[in-house]
Design a protein around this motif. Structure first.
Motif, PDB file in Angstrom:
ATOM      1  N   ALA A  67       0.837  -1.198   0.000  1.00 16.56           N
ATOM      2  CA  ALA A  67       0.000   0.000   0.000  1.00 16.56           C
ATOM      3  C   ALA A  67       0.873   1.249   0.000  1.00 16.56           C
ATOM      4  O   ALA A  67       2.017   1.211   0.463  1.00 16.56           O
ATOM      5  N   THR A  68       0.316   2.332  -0.519  1.00 16.91           N
ATOM      6  CA  THR A  68       1.058   3.597  -0.511  1.00 16.91           C
ATOM      7  C   THR A  68       0.439   4.622   0.421  1.00 16.91           C
ATOM      8  O   THR A  68       1.046   5.650   0.681  1.00 16.91           O
ATOM      9  N   ASP A  69      -0.766   4.356   0.917  1.00 12.77           N
ATOM     10  CA  ASP A  69      -1.422   5.304   1.806  1.00 12.77           C
ATOM     11  C   ASP A  69      -2.503   4.601   2.632  1.00 12.77           C
ATOM     12  O   ASP A  69      -2.745   3.414   2.480  1.00 12.77           O
ATOM     13  N   ARG A  70      -3.151   5.375   3.498  1.00 12.58           N
ATOM     14  CA  ARG A  70      -4.172   4.818   4.390  1.00 12.58           C
ATOM     15  C   ARG A  70      -5.364   4.249   3.636  1.00 12.58           C
ATOM     16  O   ARG A  70      -5.955   3.266   4.050  1.00 12.58           O
ATOM     17  N   THR A  71      -5.729   4.893   2.530  1.00 10.89           N
ATOM     18  CA  THR A  71      -6.874   4.408   1.755  1.00 10.89           C
ATOM     19  C   THR A  71      -6.611   2.995   1.262  1.00 10.89           C
ATOM     20  O   THR A  71      -7.446   2.105   1.427  1.00 10.89           O
ATOM     21  N   GLN A  72      -5.448   2.790   0.664  1.00  6.84           N
ATOM     22  CA  GLN A  72      -5.115   1.456   0.164  1.00  6.84           C
ATOM     23  C   GLN A  72      -5.011   0.452   1.312  1.00  6.84           C
ATOM     24  O   GLN A  72      -5.438  -0.697   1.179  1.00  6.84           O
ATOM     25  N   ALA A  73      -4.466   0.872   2.438  1.00  3.26           N
ATOM     26  CA  ALA A  73      -4.352  -0.023   3.593  1.00  3.26           C
ATOM     27  C   ALA A  73      -5.740  -0.399   4.118  1.00  3.26           C
ATOM     28  O   ALA A  73      -5.996  -1.557   4.457  1.00  3.26           O
ATOM     29  N   ALA A  74      -6.651   0.572   4.156  1.00  3.36           N
ATOM     30  CA  ALA A  74      -8.016   0.283   4.617  1.00  3.36           C
ATOM     31  C   ALA A  74      -8.716  -0.668   3.653  1.00  3.36           C
ATOM     32  O   ALA A  74      -9.435  -1.582   4.076  1.00  3.36           O
ATOM     33  N   LEU A  75      -8.511  -0.470   2.369  1.00  3.79           N
ATOM     34  CA  LEU A  75      -9.107  -1.369   1.383  1.00  3.79           C
ATOM     35  C   LEU A  75      -8.541  -2.779   1.530  1.00  3.79           C
ATOM     36  O   LEU A  75      -9.274  -3.761   1.444  1.00  3.79           O
ATOM     37  N   PRO A 101     -17.514  -5.373   5.741  1.00  2.00           N
ATOM     38  CA  PRO A 101     -18.108  -4.426   4.801  1.00  2.00           C
ATOM     39  C   PRO A 101     -18.801  -3.293   5.542  1.00  2.00           C
ATOM     40  O   PRO A 101     -19.570  -3.523   6.454  1.00  2.00           O
ATOM     41  N   GLY A 102     -18.492  -2.080   5.154  1.00  2.68           N
ATOM     42  CA  GLY A 102     -19.128  -0.929   5.771  1.00  2.68           C
ATOM     43  C   GLY A 102     -18.595  -0.593   7.148  1.00  2.68           C
ATOM     44  O   GLY A 102     -18.982   0.393   7.744  1.00  2.68           O
ATOM     45  N   GLU A 103     -17.693  -1.399   7.651  1.00  6.34           N
ATOM     46  CA  GLU A 103     -17.125  -1.168   8.975  1.00  6.34           C
ATOM     47  C   GLU A 103     -15.940  -0.231   8.812  1.00  6.34           C
ATOM     48  O   GLU A 103     -15.113  -0.401   7.924  1.00  6.34           O
ATOM     49  N   ALA A 104     -15.869   0.768   9.650  1.00  7.68           N
ATOM     50  CA  ALA A 104     -14.761   1.717   9.575  1.00  7.68           C
ATOM     51  C   ALA A 104     -13.523   1.100  10.200  1.00  7.68           C
ATOM     52  O   ALA A 104     -13.609   0.240  11.074  1.00  7.68           O
ATOM     53  N   ALA A 105     -12.381   1.540   9.727  1.00  5.35           N
ATOM     54  CA  ALA A 105     -11.130   1.110  10.350  1.00  5.35           C
ATOM     55  C   ALA A 105     -11.164   1.564  11.804  1.00  5.35           C
ATOM     56  O   ALA A 105     -11.748   2.593  12.121  1.00  5.35           O
ATOM     57  N   PRO A 106     -10.530   0.829  12.702  1.00  5.35           N
ATOM     58  CA  PRO A 106     -10.619   1.158  14.126  1.00  5.35           C
ATOM     59  C   PRO A 106     -10.250   2.592  14.478  1.00  5.35           C
ATOM     60  O   PRO A 106     -10.837   3.164  15.370  1.00  5.35           O
ATOM     61  N   SER A 107      -9.321   3.214  13.756  1.00  2.00           N
ATOM     62  CA  SER A 107      -8.926   4.570  14.103  1.00  2.00           C
ATOM     63  C   SER A 107      -9.825   5.613  13.455  1.00  2.00           C
ATOM     64  O   SER A 107      -9.712   6.785  13.734  1.00  2.00           O
ATOM     65  N   ALA A 108     -10.726   5.197  12.575  1.00  2.92           N
ATOM     66  CA  ALA A 108     -11.605   6.135  11.885  1.00  2.92           C
ATOM     67  C   ALA A 108     -12.932   6.249  12.626  1.00  2.92           C
ATOM     68  O   ALA A 108     -13.318   5.350  13.359  1.00  2.92           O
ATOM     69  N   PRO A 109     -13.655   7.356  12.419  1.00  5.75           N
ATOM     70  CA  PRO A 109     -14.972   7.482  13.038  1.00  5.75           C
ATOM     71  C   PRO A 109     -15.912   6.405  12.501  1.00  5.75           C
ATOM     72  O   PRO A 109     -15.713   5.897  11.402  1.00  5.75           O
ATOM     73  N   THR A 163     -11.060   7.803   2.825  1.00  8.49           N
ATOM     74  CA  THR A 163     -11.008   6.386   3.178  1.00  8.49           C
ATOM     75  C   THR A 163     -12.418   5.832   3.330  1.00  8.49           C
ATOM     76  O   THR A 163     -12.723   4.750   2.828  1.00  8.49           O
ATOM     77  N   GLN A 164     -13.293   6.578   3.988  1.00  9.18           N
ATOM     78  CA  GLN A 164     -14.674   6.134   4.126  1.00  9.18           C
ATOM     79  C   GLN A 164     -15.343   6.053   2.759  1.00  9.18           C
ATOM     80  O   GLN A 164     -16.091   5.114   2.488  1.00  9.18           O
ATOM     81  N   ALA A 165     -15.079   7.022   1.899  1.00  5.62           N
ATOM     82  CA  ALA A 165     -15.667   7.008   0.561  1.00  5.62           C
ATOM     83  C   ALA A 165     -15.165   5.797  -0.231  1.00  5.62           C
ATOM     84  O   ALA A 165     -15.937   5.136  -0.929  1.00  5.62           O
ATOM     85  N   ALA A 166     -13.879   5.496  -0.110  1.00 10.32           N
ATOM     86  CA  ALA A 166     -13.315   4.343  -0.819  1.00 10.32           C
ATOM     87  C   ALA A 166     -13.926   3.042  -0.299  1.00 10.32           C
ATOM     88  O   ALA A 166     -14.245   2.141  -1.078  1.00 10.32           O
ATOM     89  N   LEU A 167     -14.116   2.948   1.001  1.00 14.77           N
ATOM     90  CA  LEU A 167     -14.745   1.759   1.571  1.00 14.77           C
ATOM     91  C   LEU A 167     -16.196   1.647   1.112  1.00 14.77           C
ATOM     92  O   LEU A 167     -16.679   0.547   0.818  1.00 14.77           O
ATOM     93  N   TYR A 168     -16.872   2.771   1.031  1.00  9.78           N
ATOM     94  CA  TYR A 168     -18.242   2.757   0.511  1.00  9.78           C
ATOM     95  C   TYR A 168     -18.261   2.252  -0.928  1.00  9.78           C
ATOM     96  O   TYR A 168     -19.087   1.422  -1.287  1.00  9.78           O
ATOM     97  N   ALA A 169     -17.339   2.749  -1.742  1.00 14.56           N
ATOM     98  CA  ALA A 169     -17.267   2.316  -3.140  1.00 14.56           C
ATOM     99  C   ALA A 169     -17.025   0.817  -3.227  1.00 14.56           C
ATOM    100  O   ALA A 169     -17.634   0.124  -4.051  1.00 14.56           O
ATOM    101  N   GLN A 170     -16.174   0.292  -2.375  1.00 14.95           N
ATOM    102  CA  GLN A 170     -15.935  -1.153  -2.345  1.00 14.95           C
ATOM    103  C   GLN A 170     -17.205  -1.887  -1.929  1.00 14.95           C
ATOM    104  O   GLN A 170     -17.563  -2.912  -2.494  1.00 14.95           O
TER     105      GLN A 170
END
Length: 129
Positions: free
Chosen positions: A25-33, A43-51, A116-123
């Protein structure tokens, strides 16, 4: 994150760098994905450090999800595969400011507060494929 783990910010950054390297990964978004794809977060669950973030409507909400324009879906799809605003703008032939405007609209419509939340939503809604 550092406070939550009771470590220094530098140590947290070092751990993140190591994790990024190991998972490609190169950033938090890729790591969250990556975390979502490997089952570390659901699915739809936020990463522990995110709201907390719930990308699907609850039972009291209307059944249809947010209506994104075709351009917003395109921007969100590119964000979900890890592209920066600059690369999204180049790929779509629009300005970075326009990408930011689209992202603001997307965040508002889907209830996200960051990319990151938007990317997780897209996934979650399978826009990233």
């Amino acid at each position: 994150m550092a406070r939550k783990l009771d470590i220094s910010e530098k140590t947290a950054k070092n751990h993140l760098s190591s994790i990024y390297l190991k998972i490609g990964a190169t950033d938090r978004t890729q790591a969250a994905l990556y975390a979502r794809q490997t089952g570390l977060i659901g699915p739809g669950e936020a990463a522990p450090s995110a709201p907390a973030f719930t990308p699907v409507p609850d039972d009291s909400a209307p059944p249809a999800g947010p209506t994104l324009t075709a351009r917003e879906r395109g921007v969100l799809r590119l964000l979900a595969v890890g592209l920066s605003n600059r690369l999204i703008a180049r790929r779509l032939g629009i300005s970075e400011k326009t990408v930011k405007n689209h992202l603001s609209s997307i965040y508002l419509k889907i209830g996200a507060t960051h990319r990151t939340q938007a990317a997780l939503y897209a996934q979650y809604v399978d826009l990233a494929s």
